[in-house]
Motif scaffolding. Structure first.
Motif, PDB file in Angstrom:
ATOM      1  N   MET A 106       0.842  -1.214   0.000  1.00 48.58           N
ATOM      2  CA  MET A 106       0.000   0.000   0.000  1.00 48.58           C
ATOM      3  C   MET A 106       0.863   1.244   0.000  1.00 48.58           C
ATOM      4  SD  MET A 106      -2.975  -0.794   2.732  1.00 48.58           S
ATOM      5  CE  MET A 106      -3.465   0.916   2.876  1.00 48.58           C
ATOM      6  N   PRO A 107       0.937   1.945  -1.123  1.00 50.85           N
ATOM      7  CA  PRO A 107       1.753   3.155  -1.137  1.00 50.85           C
ATOM      8  C   PRO A 107       1.234   4.175  -0.129  1.00 50.85           C
ATOM      9  CG  PRO A 107       0.496   2.890  -3.178  1.00 50.85           C
ATOM     10  CD  PRO A 107       0.252   1.680  -2.365  1.00 50.85           C
ATOM     11  N   HIS A 108       2.168   4.792   0.579  1.00 49.27           N
ATOM     12  CA  HIS A 108       1.865   5.888   1.527  1.00 49.27           C
ATOM     13  C   HIS A 108       1.041   5.454   2.743  1.00 49.27           C
ATOM     14  CE1 HIS A 108       3.530   8.059  -1.750  1.00 49.27           C
ATOM     15  NE2 HIS A 108       2.474   7.944  -2.512  1.00 49.27           N
ATOM     16  N   SER A 109       0.868   4.144   2.964  1.00 53.29           N
ATOM     17  CA  SER A 109       0.091   3.728   4.142  1.00 53.29           C
ATOM     18  C   SER A 109       0.839   4.013   5.443  1.00 53.29           C
ATOM     19  CB  SER A 109      -0.254   2.236   4.059  1.00 53.29           C
ATOM     20  OG  SER A 109       0.924   1.459   4.037  1.00 53.29           O
ATOM     21  N   LEU A 110       2.152   4.247   5.342  1.00 49.76           N
ATOM     22  CA  LEU A 110       2.948   4.536   6.546  1.00 49.76           C
ATOM     23  C   LEU A 110       3.462   5.981   6.551  1.00 49.76           C
ATOM     24  CD1 LEU A 110       5.000   1.219   6.829  1.00 49.76           C
ATOM     25  CD2 LEU A 110       3.005   1.896   8.169  1.00 49.76           C
ATOM     26  N   GLU A 111       2.809   6.834   5.758  1.00 49.45           N
ATOM     27  CA  GLU A 111       3.180   8.257   5.703  1.00 49.45           C
ATOM     28  C   GLU A 111       3.164   8.840   7.100  1.00 49.45           C
ATOM     29  OE1 GLU A 111       4.910  10.453   3.346  1.00 49.45           O
ATOM     30  OE2 GLU A 111       3.491   9.336   2.113  1.00 49.45           O
ATOM     31  N   GLY A 112       4.227   9.570   7.475  1.00 52.02           N
ATOM     32  CA  GLY A 112       4.278  10.210   8.790  1.00 52.02           C
ATOM     33  C   GLY A 112       4.718   9.286   9.910  1.00 52.02           C
ATOM     34  N   LYS A 113       5.012   8.031   9.604  1.00 51.51           N
ATOM     35  CA  LYS A 113       5.447   7.072  10.631  1.00 51.51           C
ATOM     36  C   LYS A 113       6.969   6.931  10.612  1.00 51.51           C
ATOM     37  CE  LYS A 113       1.207   5.677  11.694  1.00 51.51           C
ATOM     38  NZ  LYS A 113       0.578   6.020  12.977  1.00 51.51           N
ATOM     39  N   VAL A 114       7.505   6.540  11.753  1.00 50.10           N
ATOM     40  CA  VAL A 114       8.946   6.304  11.871  1.00 50.10           C
ATOM     41  C   VAL A 114       9.164   4.857  12.277  1.00 50.10           C
ATOM     42  CG1 VAL A 114      11.048   6.919  13.141  1.00 50.10           C
ATOM     43  CG2 VAL A 114       9.409   8.705  12.483  1.00 50.10           C
ATOM     44  N   ALA A 115      10.011   4.155  11.525  1.00 47.22           N
ATOM     45  CA  ALA A 115      10.270   2.738  11.783  1.00 47.22           C
ATOM     46  C   ALA A 115      11.744   2.499  12.061  1.00 47.22           C
ATOM     47  CB  ALA A 115       9.829   1.899  10.587  1.00 47.22           C
ATOM     48  N   ALA A 137       2.673  -3.763   9.851  1.00 50.00           N
ATOM     49  CA  ALA A 137       3.063  -2.418  10.301  1.00 50.00           C
ATOM     50  C   ALA A 137       2.007  -1.367   9.960  1.00 50.00           C
ATOM     51  CB  ALA A 137       4.387  -2.023   9.649  1.00 50.00           C
ATOM     52  N   GLY A 138       1.143  -1.694   9.008  1.00 49.77           N
ATOM     53  CA  GLY A 138       0.216  -0.696   8.474  1.00 49.77           C
ATOM     54  C   GLY A 138      -1.121  -0.607   9.186  1.00 49.77           C
ATOM     55  N   PRO A 139      -1.959   0.322   8.738  1.00 50.60           N
ATOM     56  CA  PRO A 139      -3.222   0.612   9.422  1.00 50.60           C
ATOM     57  C   PRO A 139      -4.270  -0.495   9.302  1.00 50.60           C
ATOM     58  CG  PRO A 139      -3.022   1.935   7.421  1.00 50.60           C
ATOM     59  CD  PRO A 139      -1.712   1.242   7.611  1.00 50.60           C
ATOM     60  N   GLU A 140      -4.184  -1.329   8.274  1.00 50.35           N
ATOM     61  CA  GLU A 140      -5.218  -2.352   8.073  1.00 50.35           C
ATOM     62  C   GLU A 140      -5.090  -3.545   9.027  1.00 50.35           C
ATOM     63  OE1 GLU A 140      -6.925  -2.228   3.684  1.00 50.35           O
ATOM     64  OE2 GLU A 140      -4.881  -2.969   3.733  1.00 50.35           O
ATOM     65  N   SER A 141      -3.963  -3.610   9.739  1.00 42.89           N
ATOM     66  CA  SER A 141      -3.749  -4.761  10.635  1.00 42.89           C
ATOM     67  C   SER A 141      -4.049  -4.429  12.097  1.00 42.89           C
ATOM     68  CB  SER A 141      -2.305  -5.238  10.523  1.00 42.89           C
ATOM     69  OG  SER A 141      -1.438  -4.240  11.036  1.00 42.89           O
ATOM     70  N   SER A 142      -4.823  -3.375  12.319  1.00 35.05           N
ATOM     71  CA  SER A 142      -4.979  -2.854  13.687  1.00 35.05           C
ATOM     72  C   SER A 142      -5.655  -3.816  14.670  1.00 35.05           C
ATOM     73  CB  SER A 142      -5.743  -1.523  13.652  1.00 35.05           C
ATOM     74  OG  SER A 142      -6.942  -1.676  12.913  1.00 35.05           O
ATOM     75  N   TYR A 143      -6.316  -4.852  14.165  1.00 36.62           N
ATOM     76  CA  TYR A 143      -6.977  -5.811  15.078  1.00 36.62           C
ATOM     77  C   TYR A 143      -6.212  -7.134  15.147  1.00 36.62           C
ATOM     78  CZ  TYR A 143     -10.998  -7.623  17.735  1.00 36.62           C
ATOM     79  OH  TYR A 143     -11.814  -8.125  18.724  1.00 36.62           O
ATOM     80  N   ILE A 144      -4.986  -7.132  14.617  1.00 36.88           N
ATOM     81  CA  ILE A 144      -4.144  -8.330  14.666  1.00 36.88           C
ATOM     82  C   ILE A 144      -3.069  -8.106  15.709  1.00 36.88           C
ATOM     83  CG2 ILE A 144      -2.561  -9.825  13.366  1.00 36.88           C
ATOM     84  CD1 ILE A 144      -3.996  -8.911  10.807  1.00 36.88           C
ATOM     85  N   THR A 145      -3.083  -8.900  16.779  1.00 35.61           N
ATOM     86  CA  THR A 145      -2.022  -8.791  17.791  1.00 35.61           C
ATOM     87  C   THR A 145      -1.852 -10.119  18.519  1.00 35.61           C
ATOM     88  OG1 THR A 145      -1.097  -7.347  19.509  1.00 35.61           O
ATOM     89  CG2 THR A 145      -3.424  -7.955  19.745  1.00 35.61           C
ATOM     90  N   GLY A 146      -0.638 -10.329  19.008  1.00 34.37           N
ATOM     91  CA  GLY A 146      -0.328 -11.563  19.728  1.00 34.37           C
ATOM     92  C   GLY A 146      -0.280 -12.774  18.822  1.00 34.37           C
ATOM     93  N   THR A 147      -0.083 -12.555  17.521  1.00 35.11           N
ATOM     94  CA  THR A 147      -0.118 -13.675  16.577  1.00 35.11           C
ATOM     95  C   THR A 147       1.265 -14.016  16.051  1.00 35.11           C
ATOM     96  OG1 THR A 147      -0.455 -12.284  14.647  1.00 35.11           O
ATOM     97  CG2 THR A 147      -2.430 -13.046  15.769  1.00 35.11           C
ATOM     98  N   ASN A 148       1.378 -15.275  15.589  1.00 38.33           N
ATOM     99  CA  ASN A 148       2.591 -15.761  14.953  1.00 38.33           C
ATOM    100  C   ASN A 148       2.204 -16.091  13.509  1.00 38.33           C
ATOM    101  OD1 ASN A 148       4.257 -15.990  17.515  1.00 38.33           O
ATOM    102  ND2 ASN A 148       2.430 -17.151  18.020  1.00 38.33           N
ATOM    103  N   LEU A 149       2.679 -15.257  12.589  1.00 37.69           N
ATOM    104  CA  LEU A 149       2.247 -15.356  11.186  1.00 37.69           C
ATOM    105  C   LEU A 149       3.374 -15.960  10.363  1.00 37.69           C
ATOM    106  CD1 LEU A 149       0.968 -11.685  11.259  1.00 37.69           C
ATOM    107  CD2 LEU A 149      -0.524 -13.675  11.132  1.00 37.69           C
ATOM    108  N   THR A 150       3.156 -17.164   9.835  1.00 40.56           N
ATOM    109  CA  THR A 150       4.234 -17.793   9.072  1.00 40.56           C
ATOM    110  C   THR A 150       4.198 -17.381   7.615  1.00 40.56           C
ATOM    111  OG1 THR A 150       2.884 -19.771   8.744  1.00 40.56           O
ATOM    112  CG2 THR A 150       4.494 -19.866  10.507  1.00 40.56           C
TER     113      THR A 150
END
Length: 247
Positions: A1-10, A227-240
């Motif tokens: 997603m282009p620009h989905s992390l605009e303004g963020k620092v990684a 890292a992006g905004p669409e994953s906001s309800y994903i946490t505590g997971t192990n994604l292979t």
């Protein structure tokens, strides 16, 4: 997603080559300002920074061995001093020393624990002091942290199993602050550390469903999503991202 992390620092640890470099480039392409750490190879780190800058992104490299507690903490502080905030931490630095466990030395065991696990704890603790709601903590674990079938990775897989449980536990503690914690677990990925043409490649490739090694970009794509905004309800997971190795 282009620009989905605009303004963020990684901040990407171990970002000078392999999976880390691909993650840094992808997060920058998605709009983040990126800081990478590297242990020794200043040339590779500078190549990654230049590649990001020539594509119109912002990047800085900081020398910090992931096993060096003071250096890791300083890198986090420097990231915040440079860019004013820290939104995404990618704990990517790590190494494997493929060897039958009985023949693995204590020095080699300590090196893997310090780099693959202790370094993650230190970086995460330092980063949490600066993270606000919407923050992302992402581990680069390994599919062998859940299931190990390749001989010679016993101590390594134990460190990655520890990363898996750290991810799950921490997600409970920081969820109330709106920070997500996830563990991206690559399978066999073609890098200098684990080349698709290497001695260890034949059994690893045979274990995949797709009958091939993965690319660093395929791992970076999943990290970028988490890292992006669409994953906001994903946490505590192990994604292979393992080509079906653990299927």
């Amino acid at each position: 997603m282009p620009h989905s992390l605009e303004g963020k620092v990684a901040l990407v640890t171990g970002g000078s080559r392999g999976i880390g470099a691909a993650i840094a480039k992808r997060l920058a392409a998605d709009g983040a300002s990126v800081v990478i750490t590297y242990a020794k190879d200043a040339n590779s780190a500078s190549t990654v920074v230049k590649a990001i800058e020539s594509a119109g992104g912002k990047a800085v490299a900081i020398q910090a061995d992931a096993a060096d507690v003071a250096a890791v903490k300083a890198a986090v502080e420097k990231t915040v001093a440079t860019f004013g905030q820290l939104d995404v931490l990618v704990n990517n630095a790590g190494t494997a020393i493929p060897k039958v466990f009985e023949e693995t030395t204590l020095e080699e065991i300590d090196h893997m624990i310090n780099l693959n696990f202790r370094g993650i704890l230190v970086a995460t603790q330092a980063a949490l002091k600066h993270m606000k709601s919407g923050g992302r903590i992402i581990m680069v674990g390994s599919c062998v942290g859940e299931r190990t079938m390749t001989p010679g990775l016993v101590a390594y897989s134990a460190t990655k199993g520890a990363v898996k449980m750290f991810t799950q536990g921490l997600s409970r503690e920081v969820g109330g602050r709106g920070i997500t914690v996830n563990n991206v677990q690559p399978g066999p990925i073609d890098t200098e550390l684990n080349p698709a043409a290497g001695d260890w490649a034949v059994p690893q490739k045979a274990l995949t469903s797709l009958n091939r090694y993965g690319t660093v970009e395929e791992v970076a794509a999943l990290v970028a999503f988490v890292a992006g905004p669409e994953s906001s309800y994903i946490t505590g997971t192990n994604l292979t991202v393992d080509g079906g190795t653990n299927a």
